[in-house]
Scaffold this motif. Structure first.
Motif, PDB file in Angstrom:
ATOM      1  N   LYS A   1       0.819  -1.217   0.000  1.00 26.85           N
ATOM      2  CA  LYS A   1       0.000   0.000   0.000  1.00 26.85           C
ATOM      3  C   LYS A   1       0.848   1.260   0.000  1.00 26.85           C
ATOM      4  CE  LYS A   1      -3.771   0.404   2.111  1.00 26.85           C
ATOM      5  NZ  LYS A   1      -4.003   1.206   3.278  1.00 26.85           N
ATOM      6  N   ASP A   2       1.805   1.357   0.908  1.00 30.54           N
ATOM      7  CA  ASP A   2       2.648   2.545   1.002  1.00 30.54           C
ATOM      8  C   ASP A   2       3.904   2.193   1.783  1.00 30.54           C
ATOM      9  OD1 ASP A   2       1.917   2.599   3.752  1.00 30.54           O
ATOM     10  OD2 ASP A   2       0.124   3.739   3.255  1.00 30.54           O
ATOM     11  N   ASP A   3       4.614   3.234   2.285  1.00 34.81           N
ATOM     12  CA  ASP A   3       5.889   3.008   2.952  1.00 34.81           C
ATOM     13  C   ASP A   3       5.783   2.100   4.167  1.00 34.81           C
ATOM     14  OD1 ASP A   3       6.575   4.844   1.131  1.00 34.81           O
ATOM     15  OD2 ASP A   3       7.344   6.348   2.518  1.00 34.81           O
ATOM     16  N   SER A   4       4.606   2.058   4.795  1.00 33.79           N
ATOM     17  CA  SER A   4       4.509   1.385   6.085  1.00 33.79           C
ATOM     18  C   SER A   4       3.491   0.253   6.142  1.00 33.79           C
ATOM     19  CB  SER A   4       4.151   2.406   7.171  1.00 33.79           C
ATOM     20  OG  SER A   4       2.885   2.985   6.898  1.00 33.79           O
TER      21      SER A   4
ATOM     22  N   GLN B   1      -3.869   9.293   8.402  1.00 35.69           N
ATOM     23  CA  GLN B   1      -2.654   8.873   9.081  1.00 35.69           C
ATOM     24  C   GLN B   1      -1.464   9.680   8.592  1.00 35.69           C
ATOM     25  OE1 GLN B   1      -2.508   4.694   8.216  1.00 35.69           O
ATOM     26  NE2 GLN B   1      -3.705   4.142  10.027  1.00 35.69           N
ATOM     27  N   LEU B   2      -0.524   9.928   9.506  1.00 39.38           N
ATOM     28  CA  LEU B   2       0.644  10.739   9.174  1.00 39.38           C
ATOM     29  C   LEU B   2       1.488  10.090   8.085  1.00 39.38           C
ATOM     30  CD1 LEU B   2       2.495  13.113   9.620  1.00 39.38           C
ATOM     31  CD2 LEU B   2       3.399  12.004  11.658  1.00 39.38           C
ATOM     32  N   VAL B   3       1.664   8.756   8.146  1.00 43.53           N
ATOM     33  CA  VAL B   3       2.497   8.087   7.134  1.00 43.53           C
ATOM     34  C   VAL B   3       1.870   8.213   5.746  1.00 43.53           C
ATOM     35  CG1 VAL B   3       3.590   6.445   8.676  1.00 43.53           C
ATOM     36  CG2 VAL B   3       1.375   5.899   7.702  1.00 43.53           C
ATOM     37  N   LYS B   4       0.544   8.216   5.686  1.00 45.21           N
ATOM     38  CA  LYS B   4      -0.131   8.364   4.407  1.00 45.21           C
ATOM     39  C   LYS B   4       0.056   9.784   3.863  1.00 45.21           C
ATOM     40  CE  LYS B   4      -4.326   6.752   2.168  1.00 45.21           C
ATOM     41  NZ  LYS B   4      -5.606   6.056   2.371  1.00 45.21           N
ATOM     42  N   TYR B   5       0.057  10.750   4.765  1.00 47.98           N
ATOM     43  CA  TYR B   5       0.281  12.142   4.348  1.00 47.98           C
ATOM     44  C   TYR B   5       1.681  12.294   3.764  1.00 47.98           C
ATOM     45  CZ  TYR B   5       0.664  17.222   4.548  1.00 47.98           C
ATOM     46  OH  TYR B   5       0.852  18.543   4.221  1.00 47.98           O
ATOM     47  N   ILE B   6       2.676  11.652   4.388  1.00 50.11           N
ATOM     48  CA  ILE B   6       4.055  11.717   3.881  1.00 50.11           C
ATOM     49  C   ILE B   6       4.131  11.129   2.469  1.00 50.11           C
ATOM     50  CG2 ILE B   6       6.411  10.878   4.217  1.00 50.11           C
ATOM     51  CD1 ILE B   6       5.844  10.867   7.236  1.00 50.11           C
ATOM     52  N   SER B   7       3.525   9.947   2.293  1.00 48.79           N
ATOM     53  CA  SER B   7       3.553   9.298   0.981  1.00 48.79           C
ATOM     54  C   SER B   7       2.879  10.165  -0.080  1.00 48.79           C
ATOM     55  CB  SER B   7       2.857   7.939   1.046  1.00 48.79           C
ATOM     56  OG  SER B   7       3.558   7.052   1.873  1.00 48.79           O
ATOM     57  N   LYS B   8       1.701  10.708   0.245  1.00 50.54           N
ATOM     58  CA  LYS B   8       0.973  11.536  -0.724  1.00 50.54           C
ATOM     59  C   LYS B   8       1.777  12.778  -1.097  1.00 50.54           C
ATOM     60  CE  LYS B   8      -3.876  10.320   0.081  1.00 50.54           C
ATOM     61  NZ  LYS B   8      -5.209  10.826   0.478  1.00 50.54           N
TER      62      LYS B   8
END
Length: 544
Positions: free
Chosen positions: A245-248, A482-489
């Motif tokens: 899905k993403d980085d995490s 989520q913060l990790v999703k914001y970073i990825s976007k």
């Protein structure tokens, strides 16, 4: 090593041919059959690369054997030999694609020349087969990538299957006449959405699936993805769907029978954790849902799983949550400690909705699990309430609530006292600011340091001198994501800018926005944008 089947009713002939093969040191596995019927039976349970058969045999002759072999779908390299040199045999053999027609007695020179040629043909066949299989694998992989992107877009959307079907029916009713002229982009996108949902349903063609989400805040999914993905398939088998899905986070759709019981699911999760720790030195947080029979049930389970993901910040090491009769339970038996930690974090943030929601889960857990003494429940819930009031600077009602808790005769009365207090505190604190300074600082830090490959929730939290759990919970409470999703976007948005305003190579773009692994960046870009970086750049230039 290739396998040759020697079919001849004369044992001495079979033995002689095998000796010749050994003499010339051909790397072959040799199988023998005394007649055509016996040879045909060998094909039923063994893979044969070369068939060397006599023409004249009882039960089933060489020519008929080859016909039956081809009819059965097998395709060995065929050599036929006999003491008879009649032209009609040679004609029949050639028509069946026989490599060569040998006459007895066999001459060594001709035999060696023939088998040098045959082994070269075997190698060529193997090479072509490998190329075809690799092409199939690539096509299948590309098709899966597209299907998985559709699935993620649907799961992360607010749409339900029923809504999609309803919208599709409504479009058909409204399309009389107007669609013949032109279809709006909105309608066209909706039709594509309906078709995507139907296509994703194909994942359930072979049976029910169980969703699992794997979370890791190390470089596990980015730096080691290819190797880690291969190790996941070793645990779940090739029938699983593994979706990065993403980085995490990684989503896995596993065959239901593999996780049919809590014991089996626990064993699988333990294997994942042991593998992640031992081979990749990474901690892993896992949430496993219930069995799903269709896309609608998967959507429901996925939403429930997402609600559990925040608990990863309240555990210090690898663990997993399993769905148990509609609710989730941790690997260890007692969930109260985790619920209480989350309650206190929400209290620090002034998140009354979060406090009340976590208390409700804690009470539900106590009600479903026998063995808690009355004094244990009253003491622990009282202590948490005291700490909440201290953090919220609202201690004026504390003594009354504690008295109500210790005077309760049932868990229901304890719950009523606690939840009533939380509602009262929330009513008295409506002046909470909409924007949070920590969230603003976190966003500024991301915007300034997104190129740093080590950027993570923990690194931002360290910079702001707060805990990862506190920052993550605060960010989600204020922004809804989520913060990790914001970073990825944010990184993907910067990558889109570079792709459309520069001629940088895709690998350089990946490094420029914080990704060391180019293939991982491409996969992540597809998940977010719906196309590869190259296709996105091509479309952007075509639209100019």
């Amino acid at each position: 090593m290739y396998t040759i089947l020697i079919a001849d009713d004369e044992r001495n002939e079979r033995t002689g041919i095998e000796k010749l093969l050994r003499h010339f040191q051909y790397d072959l596995k040799i199988v023998q059959a005394a007649n055509g019927r016996e040879a045909l039976a060998v094909f039923e349970h063994s893979h044969i690369d070369i068939l060397l058969t006599d023409i004249k045999m009882p039960f089933l002759g060489g020519i008929d054997l080859i016909k039956q072999v081809h009819k059965g779908g097998w395709d060995p390299i065929c050599i036929i030999y006999s003491a008879y040199g009649e032209f009609e045999y040679a004609q029949n053999a050639i028509a069946l694609g026989v490599v060569q027609y040998l006459l007895k007695p066999i001459k060594r020179g001709e035999f060696q020349e023939l088998f040098d040629k045959v082994l070269s043909m075997c190698e060529e066949k193997a090479r072509h087969l490998k190329e075809r299989e690799e092409l199939k694998r690539k096509l299948k992989s590309a098709e899966n990538d597209r299907l998985y992107r559709q699935l993620l877009r649907y799961l992360d959307s607010d749409e339900t299957v029923q809504e999609a079907e309803s919208d599709g029916s409504r479009q058909e009713e409204e399309s009389d006449g107007s669609r013949q002229e032109a279809e709006s982009d909105e309608n066209r996108q909706q039709v594509e959405s309906d078709e995507s949902v139907q296509e994703v349903e194909s994942l359930f063609e072979e049976g029910s699936l169980v969703p699992l989400v794997l979370c890791s805040y190390s470089w596990l999914f980015s730096k080691y993805w290819e190797s880690y993905e291969a190790d996941i398939y070793k645990i779940f088998g090739s029938g699983a769907a593994v979706i990065n899905k993403d980085d995490s986070q990684t989503l896995i759709l596993a065959k239901a029978e593999l996780l049919a019981t809590s014991r089996k699911a626990g064993e699988v999760c333990d294997r994942l954790i042991d593998m992640s720790r031992g081979k990749y030195q990474s901690e892993l947080f896992i949430v496993a849902g219930d069995k799903c029979r269709n896309i609608s049930e998967l959507k429901v389970q996925y939403e429930k799983i997402r609600e559990q993901l925040d608990y990863q910040f309240f555990v210090s090491e690898s663990t997993y949550f399993l769905s148990d009769e509609g609710s989730f339970v941790k690997k260890e038996s007692d969930m109260l400690d985790i619920y209480f930690k989350k309650i206190l974090t929400c209290a620090r943030l002034g998140d009354f909705g979060g406090i009340k929601g976590e208390f409700a889960k804690a009470f539900e857990y106590v009600e479903k699990n026998m063995g808690f003494s009355s004094i244990y429940i009253k003491y622990n819930f009282s202590e948490v309430i005291k700490k909440c009031c201290e953090l919220l600077h609202s201690q004026e009602r504390l003594m009354k609530v504690v008295e109500d808790i210790y005077g309760s005769h049932s868990i229901v009365q304890v719950k009523e006292a606690v939840l009533h207090l939380i509602d009262s505190l929330a009513d008295a604190d409506r002046s909470r600011q909409d924007n949070n300074r920590l969230v603003s600082l976190a966003k500024v830090w991301i915007h300034d340091h997104y190129q740093d490959c080590s950027l993570s929730v923990s690194s931002i939290a360290d910079e702001l001198s707060i805990s990862s759990a506190y920052l993550s919970t605060q960010f989600k409470a204020e922004t809804g994501q989520q913060l990790v999703k914001y970073i990825s976007k944010y990184r993907i948005e910067r990558a889109k800018e570079l792709l459309t305003t520069t001629n940088m190579k895709v690998g350089d773009v990946a490094k420029k926005v914080g990704y060391l692994n180019t293939s991982y960046f491409i996969s992540l870009f597809k998940n977010h944008v719906g196309s590869s970086p190259v296709k996105y750049r091509e479309r952007a230039f075509q639209d100019e």
